[in-house]
Motif scaffolding. Sequence first.
Motif, PDB file in Angstrom:
ATOM      1  N   ALA A 296       0.986  -1.231   0.037  1.00 30.08           N
ATOM      2  CA  ALA A 296       0.033   0.084   0.545  1.00 30.08           C
ATOM      3  C   ALA A 296       0.753   1.063  -0.148  1.00 30.08           C
ATOM      4  N   ASP A 297       2.203   1.506   1.024  1.00 26.18           N
ATOM      5  CA  ASP A 297       2.905   2.221   0.569  1.00 26.18           C
ATOM      6  C   ASP A 297       3.694   2.694  -0.891  1.00 26.18           C
ATOM      7  N   ALA A 298       3.463   1.469  -1.248  1.00 22.33           N
ATOM      8  CA  ALA A 298       4.464   1.886  -2.662  1.00 22.33           C
ATOM      9  C   ALA A 298       3.094   2.788  -3.495  1.00 22.33           C
ATOM     10  N   ILE A 299       2.100   1.720  -3.441  1.00 20.19           N
ATOM     11  CA  ILE A 299       0.784   2.818  -4.446  1.00 20.19           C
ATOM     12  C   ILE A 299       0.500   3.701  -3.997  1.00 20.19           C
ATOM     13  N   ALA A 300       1.034   4.362  -2.762  1.00 12.77           N
ATOM     14  CA  ALA A 300       0.693   5.461  -2.390  1.00 12.77           C
ATOM     15  C   ALA A 300       1.321   6.464  -2.773  1.00 12.77           C
ATOM     16  N   ASP A 301       2.806   5.209  -3.306  1.00  9.15           N
ATOM     17  CA  ASP A 301       4.307   7.015  -4.411  1.00  9.15           C
ATOM     18  C   ASP A 301       4.117   6.940  -5.569  1.00  9.15           C
ATOM     19  N   LEU A 302       3.077   6.033  -6.324  1.00 13.54           N
ATOM     20  CA  LEU A 302       2.559   5.365  -7.460  1.00 13.54           C
ATOM     21  C   LEU A 302       1.505   6.565  -8.175  1.00 13.54           C
ATOM     22  N   ALA A 303       0.381   6.535  -6.698  1.00 13.52           N
ATOM     23  CA  ALA A 303      -1.077   6.430  -7.632  1.00 13.52           C
ATOM     24  C   ALA A 303      -0.921   8.268  -8.147  1.00 13.52           C
ATOM     25  N   ASP A 304      -0.812   9.012  -8.217  1.00 10.16           N
ATOM     26  CA  ASP A 304      -0.685   9.931  -8.578  1.00 10.16           C
ATOM     27  C   ASP A 304      -0.303  10.659  -9.901  1.00 10.16           C
ATOM     28  N   TYR A 305       1.332   9.492 -10.525  1.00  9.32           N
ATOM     29  CA  TYR A 305       1.748   9.864 -11.677  1.00  9.32           C
ATOM     30  C   TYR A 305       0.519   9.073 -12.566  1.00  9.32           C
ATOM     31  N   ALA A 306       0.720   7.721 -11.154  1.00  6.38           N
ATOM     32  CA  ALA A 306      -0.414   7.157 -12.628  1.00  6.38           C
ATOM     33  C   ALA A 306      -1.192   7.370 -13.586  1.00  6.38           C
ATOM     34  N   GLN A 307      -1.995   8.284 -12.307  1.00 10.28           N
ATOM     35  CA  GLN A 307      -3.868   9.150 -12.726  1.00 10.28           C
ATOM     36  C   GLN A 307      -2.996  10.022 -13.550  1.00 10.28           C
ATOM     37  N   GLU A 308      -2.634  10.865 -13.513  1.00  3.14           N
ATOM     38  CA  GLU A 308      -1.881  12.437 -14.663  1.00  3.14           C
ATOM     39  C   GLU A 308      -1.354  11.728 -15.535  1.00  3.14           C
ATOM     40  N   SER A 309      -0.756   9.686 -15.759  1.00  2.00           N
ATOM     41  CA  SER A 309      -0.490   9.870 -17.059  1.00  2.00           C
ATOM     42  C   SER A 309      -1.482   9.169 -17.940  1.00  2.00           C
ATOM     43  N   GLY A 310      -2.601   8.816 -17.192  1.00  2.00           N
ATOM     44  CA  GLY A 310      -4.125   8.105 -17.743  1.00  2.00           C
ATOM     45  C   GLY A 310      -4.123   6.583 -17.899  1.00  2.00           C
ATOM     46  N   VAL A 311      -2.999   6.281 -16.424  1.00  2.00           N
ATOM     47  CA  VAL A 311      -2.800   4.423 -16.263  1.00  2.00           C
ATOM     48  C   VAL A 311      -3.376   3.923 -15.402  1.00  2.00           C
ATOM     49  N   THR A 312      -4.269   3.109 -15.073  1.00  2.00           N
ATOM     50  CA  THR A 312      -4.559   2.901 -14.130  1.00  2.00           C
ATOM     51  C   THR A 312      -4.087   1.286 -13.317  1.00  2.00           C
ATOM     52  N   LEU A 313      -3.934   1.768 -12.204  1.00  2.00           N
ATOM     53  CA  LEU A 313      -2.706   0.325 -11.659  1.00  2.00           C
ATOM     54  C   LEU A 313      -3.716  -0.220 -11.305  1.00  2.00           C
ATOM     55  N   ALA A 314      -3.516  -1.200 -11.345  1.00  2.00           N
ATOM     56  CA  ALA A 314      -4.239  -2.710 -11.283  1.00  2.00           C
ATOM     57  C   ALA A 314      -3.956  -4.036 -10.470  1.00  2.00           C
ATOM     58  N   ILE A 315      -4.290  -3.783  -8.950  1.00  2.00           N
ATOM     59  CA  ILE A 315      -3.286  -4.243  -8.054  1.00  2.00           C
ATOM     60  C   ILE A 315      -3.973  -6.308  -8.965  1.00  2.00           C
ATOM     61  N   GLU A 316      -3.369  -7.073  -8.615  1.00  2.00           N
ATOM     62  CA  GLU A 316      -3.717  -8.739  -9.144  1.00  2.00           C
ATOM     63  C   GLU A 316      -3.902  -9.275  -7.391  1.00  2.00           C
ATOM     64  N   ALA A 317      -4.814 -10.177  -7.011  1.00  2.00           N
ATOM     65  CA  ALA A 317      -4.466 -11.218  -6.634  1.00  2.00           C
ATOM     66  C   ALA A 317      -3.927 -12.681  -6.605  1.00  2.00           C
ATOM     67  N   LEU A 318      -3.006 -13.087  -6.262  1.00  2.00           N
ATOM     68  CA  LEU A 318      -2.289 -14.009  -6.976  1.00  2.00           C
ATOM     69  C   LEU A 318      -3.648 -14.854  -5.543  1.00  2.00           C
ATOM     70  N   HIS A 319      -3.486 -16.514  -5.893  1.00  2.00           N
ATOM     71  CA  HIS A 319      -4.117 -17.119  -5.038  1.00  2.00           C
ATOM     72  C   HIS A 319      -3.164 -17.627  -4.089  1.00  2.00           C
ATOM     73  N   PRO A 320      -4.006 -18.175  -2.942  1.00  2.00           N
ATOM     74  CA  PRO A 320      -2.544 -18.015  -2.344  1.00  2.00           C
ATOM     75  C   PRO A 320      -1.640 -19.391  -1.699  1.00  2.00           C
ATOM     76  N   MET A 321      -2.052 -20.096  -2.798  1.00  2.00           N
ATOM     77  CA  MET A 321      -0.526 -20.523  -2.673  1.00  2.00           C
ATOM     78  C   MET A 321       0.659 -20.080  -3.767  1.00  2.00           C
ATOM     79  N   TYR A 322       0.745 -18.618  -3.708  1.00  2.00           N
ATOM     80  CA  TYR A 322       1.670 -17.856  -3.999  1.00  2.00           C
ATOM     81  C   TYR A 322       2.556 -16.661  -3.126  1.00  2.00           C
ATOM     82  N   VAL A 323       1.636 -16.679  -2.101  1.00  2.00           N
ATOM     83  CA  VAL A 323       1.770 -15.567  -0.798  1.00  2.00           C
ATOM     84  C   VAL A 323       3.098 -15.306  -0.516  1.00  2.00           C
ATOM     85  N   SER A 324       4.144 -16.754  -0.548  1.00  2.00           N
ATOM     86  CA  SER A 324       5.116 -16.959  -0.064  1.00  2.00           C
ATOM     87  C   SER A 324       6.588 -16.364  -1.228  1.00  2.00           C
ATOM     88  N   ASP A 325       6.219 -16.547  -2.097  1.00  2.00           N
ATOM     89  CA  ASP A 325       7.102 -16.069  -3.228  1.00  2.00           C
ATOM     90  C   ASP A 325       6.599 -14.334  -3.806  1.00  2.00           C
TER      91      ASP A 325
END
Length: 284
Positions: free
Chosen positions: A120-149
């Motif tokens: 969340a902190d990293a996305i906070a660093d990027l959100a304004d820049y993305a919006q100004e660029s006309g790009v939506t940052l799309a968070i992809e949830a991955l299946h829990p078997m991928y949580v560690s790596d």
Amino acid sequence: MTHSQLSLNQATIKYAPLADAVRVTADAGYSSIGLWREPVAEFGLAASVTLVEDSGLRVSSMCRGGFFTLTEGQARRAAIDDNRRAIDETAAFGAPTLVLVAGGLPDGSRDLVGARARVADAIADLADYAQESGVTLAIEALHPMYVSDRAVVSTLGQALDIAEQFPAEAVGVVVDTFHVWWDPQVLDQIARAGATGRIASYQVCDWATPIAQDALLSRHYPGDGVIDFGSLTRAVLSTGYTGDIEVEIFNQQIWDAAWPDVARRTAAAFDAVVAPHLAESARR
């Protein structure tokens, strides 16, 4: 002619160089392609933009940004700077969406809560820049078997908890059937995402067991597994989603097959198990 919302994610024909991937996708009748940054970098950004424009294809998304879970330091700053470049690359194609994979636990860490907070902190660093660029940052949830790596964000609800801290134009979510089909809350969370315009991408492929020895390579053509594409697709469409629908498959046998055959079979699978629900929605 393939369905107008169908997009072939480049990962489905992973070994095709960019020029071949674009040609195969266009020749198979697709209107859209999902690109990955590495082949674009190899071909050159300006040349890649020209290639896609000349093909008549649109770019549904760019993969990928993210990997935000490192603790503060030089490597974390470098990762965030690389994500700014990824936003620039996405904007250069006029693509609406940069897909974010959160990243797994840092080496030696067991602090899952802290890792999610750093996303969340990293996305906070990027959100304004993305919006100004006309790009939506799309968070992809991955299946829990991928949580560690690979991704400490494991459910659509967790992805929305982060995305809702920012304007919808800046941060949304990916609904990927492979990763979310199992979640008892998935239909409610799709409705939640739709209520605030957060669905930035809908990706489809199937789940079948046994899981491959490399769990990353366990995706299948739609219809070859157990996912109920009807309920998920109807839920996404009921939110008013009209964007591209990407088929993104990681599967060694599919990667080893002839690229035109894969493109054709992907379209046929989509037409059989996803497109009927698009038609049903259009009739309402």
